[in-house]
Design an enzyme around this catalytic site. Structure first.
Site, PDB file in Angstrom:
ATOM      1  N   ARG A  25       0.802  -1.193   0.000  1.00  0.00           N
ATOM      2  CA  ARG A  25       0.000   0.000   0.000  1.00  0.00           C
ATOM      3  C   ARG A  25       0.851   1.267   0.000  1.00  0.00           C
ATOM      4  O   ARG A  25       0.389   2.343  -0.316  1.00  0.00           O
ATOM      5  CB  ARG A  25      -0.887  -0.013   1.258  1.00  0.00           C
ATOM      6  CG  ARG A  25      -2.055  -0.982   1.135  1.00  0.00           C
ATOM      7  CD  ARG A  25      -2.742  -1.146   2.461  1.00  0.00           C
ATOM      8  NE  ARG A  25      -2.103  -2.258   3.175  1.00  0.00           N
ATOM      9  CZ  ARG A  25      -2.495  -2.702   4.355  1.00  0.00           C
ATOM     10  NH1 ARG A  25      -3.484  -2.112   4.985  1.00  0.00           N
ATOM     11  NH2 ARG A  25      -1.912  -3.728   4.923  1.00  0.00           N
TER      12      ARG A  25
ATOM     13  N   ASP B 221       7.539   2.758  -2.659  1.00  0.00           N
ATOM     14  CA  ASP B 221       7.786   3.840  -1.699  1.00  0.00           C
ATOM     15  C   ASP B 221       9.200   3.742  -1.132  1.00  0.00           C
ATOM     16  O   ASP B 221       9.904   4.734  -1.033  1.00  0.00           O
ATOM     17  CB  ASP B 221       6.731   3.837  -0.583  1.00  0.00           C
ATOM     18  CG  ASP B 221       6.606   2.488   0.090  1.00  0.00           C
ATOM     19  OD1 ASP B 221       7.037   1.481  -0.501  1.00  0.00           O
ATOM     20  OD2 ASP B 221       6.086   2.426   1.208  1.00  0.00           O
TER      21      ASP B 221
ATOM     22  N   ASP C  84      14.193  -1.497   0.960  1.00  0.00           N
ATOM     23  CA  ASP C  84      14.871  -1.753   2.225  1.00  0.00           C
ATOM     24  C   ASP C  84      15.832  -2.939   2.006  1.00  0.00           C
ATOM     25  O   ASP C  84      16.938  -2.755   1.493  1.00  0.00           O
ATOM     26  CB  ASP C  84      13.763  -2.039   3.253  1.00  0.00           C
ATOM     27  CG  ASP C  84      14.240  -2.101   4.676  1.00  0.00           C
ATOM     28  OD1 ASP C  84      15.443  -2.030   4.917  1.00  0.00           O
ATOM     29  OD2 ASP C  84      13.402  -2.236   5.583  1.00  0.00           O
TER      30      ASP C  84
ATOM     31  N   PHE D  87      13.734   4.721  11.140  1.00  0.00           N
ATOM     32  CA  PHE D  87      12.367   4.209  11.136  1.00  0.00           C
ATOM     33  C   PHE D  87      11.479   5.321  10.552  1.00  0.00           C
ATOM     34  O   PHE D  87      11.134   6.267  11.236  1.00  0.00           O
ATOM     35  CB  PHE D  87      11.990   3.903  12.576  1.00  0.00           C
ATOM     36  CG  PHE D  87      10.696   3.181  12.755  1.00  0.00           C
ATOM     37  CD1 PHE D  87       9.751   3.095  11.741  1.00  0.00           C
ATOM     38  CD2 PHE D  87      10.416   2.559  13.956  1.00  0.00           C
ATOM     39  CE1 PHE D  87       8.568   2.430  11.918  1.00  0.00           C
ATOM     40  CE2 PHE D  87       9.218   1.895  14.152  1.00  0.00           C
ATOM     41  CZ  PHE D  87       8.303   1.835  13.139  1.00  0.00           C
TER      42      PHE D  87
HETATM   43  C1  PRP Z   1       7.202  -2.149   2.608  1.00  0.00           C
HETATM   44  C2  PRP Z   1       7.454  -1.133   1.517  1.00  0.00           C
HETATM   45  C3  PRP Z   1       8.079  -1.929   0.417  1.00  0.00           C
HETATM   46  C4  PRP Z   1       8.782  -3.050   1.153  1.00  0.00           C
HETATM   47  C5  PRP Z   1      10.251  -2.783   1.180  1.00  0.00           C
HETATM   48  O1  PRP Z   1       5.972  -2.730   2.363  1.00  0.00           O
HETATM   49  O2  PRP Z   1       6.261  -0.520   1.116  1.00  0.00           O
HETATM   50  O3  PRP Z   1       7.112  -2.466  -0.451  1.00  0.00           O
HETATM   51  O4  PRP Z   1       8.257  -3.086   2.489  1.00  0.00           O
HETATM   52  O5  PRP Z   1      10.912  -3.755   1.932  1.00  0.00           O
HETATM   53  P1  PRP Z   1      12.004  -4.736   1.347  1.00  0.00           P
HETATM   54  O6  PRP Z   1      12.906  -3.971   0.427  1.00  0.00           O
HETATM   55  O7  PRP Z   1      12.728  -5.182   2.615  1.00  0.00           O
HETATM   56  O8  PRP Z   1      11.303  -5.875   0.675  1.00  0.00           O
HETATM   57  P2  PRP Z   1       5.098  -3.456   3.483  1.00  0.00           P
HETATM   58  O9  PRP Z   1       5.294  -4.943   3.366  1.00  0.00           O
HETATM   59  O10 PRP Z   1       5.380  -2.855   4.831  1.00  0.00           O
HETATM   60  O11 PRP Z   1       3.630  -3.156   3.028  1.00  0.00           O
HETATM   61  P3  PRP Z   1       2.846  -1.763   2.783  1.00  0.00           P
HETATM   62  O12 PRP Z   1       3.449  -1.125   1.548  1.00  0.00           O
HETATM   63  O13 PRP Z   1       1.454  -2.214   2.588  1.00  0.00           O
HETATM   64  O14 PRP Z   1       3.028  -0.902   4.008  1.00  0.00           O
END
Ligand code: PRP
Length: 180
Positions: A45, A102, A105, A154
């Site tokens: 999202r 977005d 990580d 964070f």
């Molecule tokens: C977060 C963010 C990325 C992903 C990055 O999504 O939006 O899509 O984690 O992390 P990574 O590089 O370690 O894979 P999340 O799973 O928190 O879902 P959301 O976007 O619905 O908040």
């Protein structure tokens, strides 16, 4: 678990984000100037605010679609499994695709989604992330365009949540726990 008290300090202001998106919009318009088959794919999202602002910088014929992925750790970060919770509505074979994240990580999400979408044979696939945390990377991947490189903080706001809250903040903030 009781919620820990925290405050949110501004890391990147709404004004800085808007200025950077204007620049990114120019780059993307140049990259896709000759196409009338661009699909911009937002990863739900977290990307919903970024994609909304980004597509409004694109003076191009563009379609918008969304995909939701979720990654699950099993205690071992390196064996992270990424699952598709919501797939694209449309086919992308032969189309130009821009994937909008977005934040990158560890890189597992972007690597998995890129691999999946490439298997569907788009004509061109590019990626953009508003934020990049290179110090957290576990998979060798980098978005083609990055808004801001940030330290391992964070972060919340501008689509990014903390326990599903704060996505509606118009800036990127960093969480500071006040009971520490
Ligand atoms: C977060 C963010 C990325 C992903 C990055 O999504 O939006 O899509 O984690 O992390 P990574 O590089 O370690 O894979 P999340 O799973 O928190 O879902 P959301 O976007 O619905 O908040």
């Amino acid at each position: 678990m009781p919620e820990r008290p925290y405050v949110i300090d501004t890391l990147i202001s709404a004004k800085s984000i808007a200025a950077r998106i204007e620049e990114l919009g120019r780059d993307i318009r140049t990259e896709f100037a000759d196409t009338d088959k661009l699909i911009v794919v937002g990863l739900l999202r977290g990307s919903f605010v970024f994609i909304a602002d980004l597509v409004r910088e694109l003076d191009l014929p563009v379609e918008v679609d969304f995909l939701e992925a979720s990654s699950y750790g099993d205690g071992m970060e390196t064996s992270r499994e990424v699952r598709i919770l919501k797939d694209l509505r449309g086919a992308i074979e032969g189309r130009d695709v821009l994937v909008v994240e977005d934040i990158v990580d560890t890189g597992f999400t972007l690597a998995h989604v890129t691999r999946l979408l490439l298997s569907r044979k788009p004509a061109k696939l590019r990626t953009i992330a508003l934020l990049d945390k290179p110090s957290r990377r576990e998979v060798d991947i980098r978005a083609d365009w990055i808004g801001f490189e940030i330290p391992d903080e964070f972060v919340v706001g501008y689509g990014i949540d903390f326990a599903q809250r704060n996505r509606n903040l118009p800036f990127i903030g960093k969480v500071r726990f006040t009971d520490a």
